[in-house]
Design an enzyme around this catalytic site. Structure first.
Site, PDB file in Angstrom:
ATOM      1  N   HIS A   1       0.829  -1.206   0.000  1.00 31.50           N
ATOM      2  CA  HIS A   1       0.000   0.000   0.000  1.00 31.50           C
ATOM      3  C   HIS A   1       0.861   1.253   0.000  1.00 31.50           C
ATOM      4  O   HIS A   1       2.077   1.187   0.190  1.00 31.50           O
ATOM      5  CB  HIS A   1      -0.913   0.017   1.235  1.00 31.50           C
ATOM      6  CG  HIS A   1      -0.123   0.224   2.490  1.00 31.50           C
ATOM      7  ND1 HIS A   1       0.643  -0.759   3.047  1.00 31.50           N
ATOM      8  CD2 HIS A   1       0.053   1.326   3.260  1.00 31.50           C
ATOM      9  CE1 HIS A   1       1.250  -0.296   4.122  1.00 31.50           C
ATOM     10  NE2 HIS A   1       0.926   0.968   4.280  1.00 31.50           N
TER      11      HIS A   1
ATOM     12  N   ASP B   1       0.696   5.061   1.930  1.00 31.33           N
ATOM     13  CA  ASP B   1      -0.015   5.601   3.091  1.00 31.33           C
ATOM     14  C   ASP B   1      -1.051   6.650   2.694  1.00 31.33           C
ATOM     15  O   ASP B   1      -0.766   7.564   1.921  1.00 31.33           O
ATOM     16  CB  ASP B   1       0.972   6.213   4.089  1.00 31.33           C
ATOM     17  CG  ASP B   1       1.813   5.138   4.767  1.00 31.33           C
ATOM     18  OD1 ASP B   1       1.349   3.985   4.856  1.00 31.33           O
ATOM     19  OD2 ASP B   1       2.928   5.462   5.209  1.00 31.33           O
TER      20      ASP B   1
ATOM     21  N   HIS C   1       4.584   0.035  -0.129  1.00 35.66           N
ATOM     22  CA  HIS C   1       5.373  -0.705   0.853  1.00 35.66           C
ATOM     23  C   HIS C   1       4.533  -1.749   1.565  1.00 35.66           C
ATOM     24  O   HIS C   1       3.300  -1.739   1.502  1.00 35.66           O
ATOM     25  CB  HIS C   1       6.021   0.253   1.855  1.00 35.66           C
ATOM     26  CG  HIS C   1       5.047   1.097   2.617  1.00 35.66           C
ATOM     27  ND1 HIS C   1       4.416   2.177   2.054  1.00 35.66           N
ATOM     28  CD2 HIS C   1       4.577   1.011   3.889  1.00 35.66           C
ATOM     29  CE1 HIS C   1       3.612   2.718   2.940  1.00 35.66           C
ATOM     30  NE2 HIS C   1       3.672   2.030   4.069  1.00 35.66           N
TER      31      HIS C   1
ATOM     32  N   ARG D   1       5.683   7.084  13.425  1.00 33.74           N
ATOM     33  CA  ARG D   1       5.561   7.551  12.040  1.00 33.74           C
ATOM     34  C   ARG D   1       5.021   8.968  11.977  1.00 33.74           C
ATOM     35  O   ARG D   1       4.084   9.308  12.701  1.00 33.74           O
ATOM     36  CB  ARG D   1       4.601   6.629  11.271  1.00 33.74           C
ATOM     37  CG  ARG D   1       4.552   6.936   9.780  1.00 33.74           C
ATOM     38  CD  ARG D   1       3.596   6.004   9.065  1.00 33.74           C
ATOM     39  NE  ARG D   1       2.282   6.626   8.922  1.00 33.74           N
ATOM     40  CZ  ARG D   1       1.212   5.994   8.440  1.00 33.74           C
ATOM     41  NH1 ARG D   1       1.284   4.728   8.086  1.00 33.74           N
ATOM     42  NH2 ARG D   1       0.067   6.620   8.327  1.00 33.74           N
TER      43      ARG D   1
HETATM   44 FE   LIG Z   1       2.103   2.092   5.610  1.00 31.32          FE
END
Ligand SMILES: [Fe+2]
Length: 297
Positions: free
Chosen positions: A104, A106, A273, A288
């Site tokens: 996917h 983000d 990723h 993140r």
């Molecule tokens: Fe991700």
């Protein structure tokens, strides 16, 4: 003195000679940004960052997002999304453990999907001297460039729908299945109706031109794309499966083996990723930050 060392064939580079805990001067920041966009995935080893320092560095690239999953945000820092399989004193997950089960990009389901994500590793699971929980990145720009011209032209006219709702329901069903089979130890929150309703489906072009590098890439992904428009679901599923297999061929992939203190950033417009869940119940903790990108067309 900044050094940029390319690792993968099409993507991935290590940047050394930068201390991200300190404010970067404009020239240093420009070199970091150029290396980032050129290489699509970059990482810095041995960083010691507070949440505020991570926020300050990544904010240089643009507006930071606060994730739709409020329960996985770091207390006091809404811009930090916690990725972890650790539990708090009440036995509740302190972050999202399941993020990255599918290939996917983000927040690709948003009208303004993420431009970049930065992941800072605080605890890395290690077994028999080997780090677990690798993250894999595939360059959709390199994959697009390698397609036959006829396929490029066909895809130029296509559009696809990204659906957070379908993703969360699919992901939660997979989690529950793992819990039933006893291969999962963390009980996570079910998606709430409010969360599912908060992010409407978004339709967008399949071939996306990167706003900085002007490279064309494939903006479809296994996690969030529900379907291609203008064809049956069966035709869409078949073509998507063919394209996903193409994108994730080893020559377009860089796999990152984590060390504590890594700050790794990837370009969500150019790469997709996938995480690896091979470490539970060994603890893993990552923070993140995510920078908002331009609107899709
Ligand atoms: Fe991700």
């Amino acid at each position: 003195m900044i050094t940029v060392t390319r690792i993968g064939k099409h993507l991935g580079a290590e940047i050394s000679g930068v201390d991200l805990s300190q404010p970067l001067d404009d020239d240093t920041f420009a070199q970091v940004a150029k290396a980032f966009f050129d290489n699509e995935v970059v990482f810095f080893r041995n960083q010691k960052l507070t949440p505020a320092q991570q926020v300050a560095f990544t904010r240089r690239f643009g507006i930071l997002e606060a994730h739709v999953r409020k329960e996985s945000r770091l207390g006091g820092h809404d811009e930090i999304f916690v990725l972890s399989n650790k539990l708090d004193a009440n036995g509740r997950a302190i972050g999202a453990q399941d993020a990255g089960r599918y290939w996917h990009s983000d927040l690709s389901y948003k009208r303004q999907p993420s431009m970049l994500s930065a992941l800072y590793s605080i605890e890395v699971p290690v077994k028999d001297g080997v780090a677990l929980g690798n993250t894999y990145f595939a360059s959709t720009t390199a994959a697009y460039a390698a397609l036959p011209d006829a396929m490029k032209q066909r895809l130029e006219r296509m559009r696809n729908v990204h659906s957070y709702r379908e993703y969360r329901l699919k992901n939660y069903a997979a989690q529950q299945d793992e819990e039933r089979r006893g291969i999962r130890t963390v009980q996570e929150h079910a998606p709430t109706p409010e969360q599912l309703a908060s992010v409407p489906d978004t339709e967008m072009e399949v071939v996306r031109t990167h706003p900085v590098t002007k490279r064309k890439g494939l903006f479809i992904n296994e996690g969030h794309t529900s379907h291609l428009t203008g064809m049956s679901r069966a035709e869409s599923d078949a073509l998507l499966a063919e394209l996903y297999a193409h994108i994730t061929q080893p020559e377009f992939v860089y796999g990152h083996s984590w060390r504590e203190g890594d700050l790794l950033m990837w370009d969500n417009i150019a790469v997709q990723h996938k995480a690896t869940f091979d470490y539970d119940p060994l603890p893993r903790l990552m923070y993140r930050t995510t920078v908002r990108g331009p609107a899709v067309v």
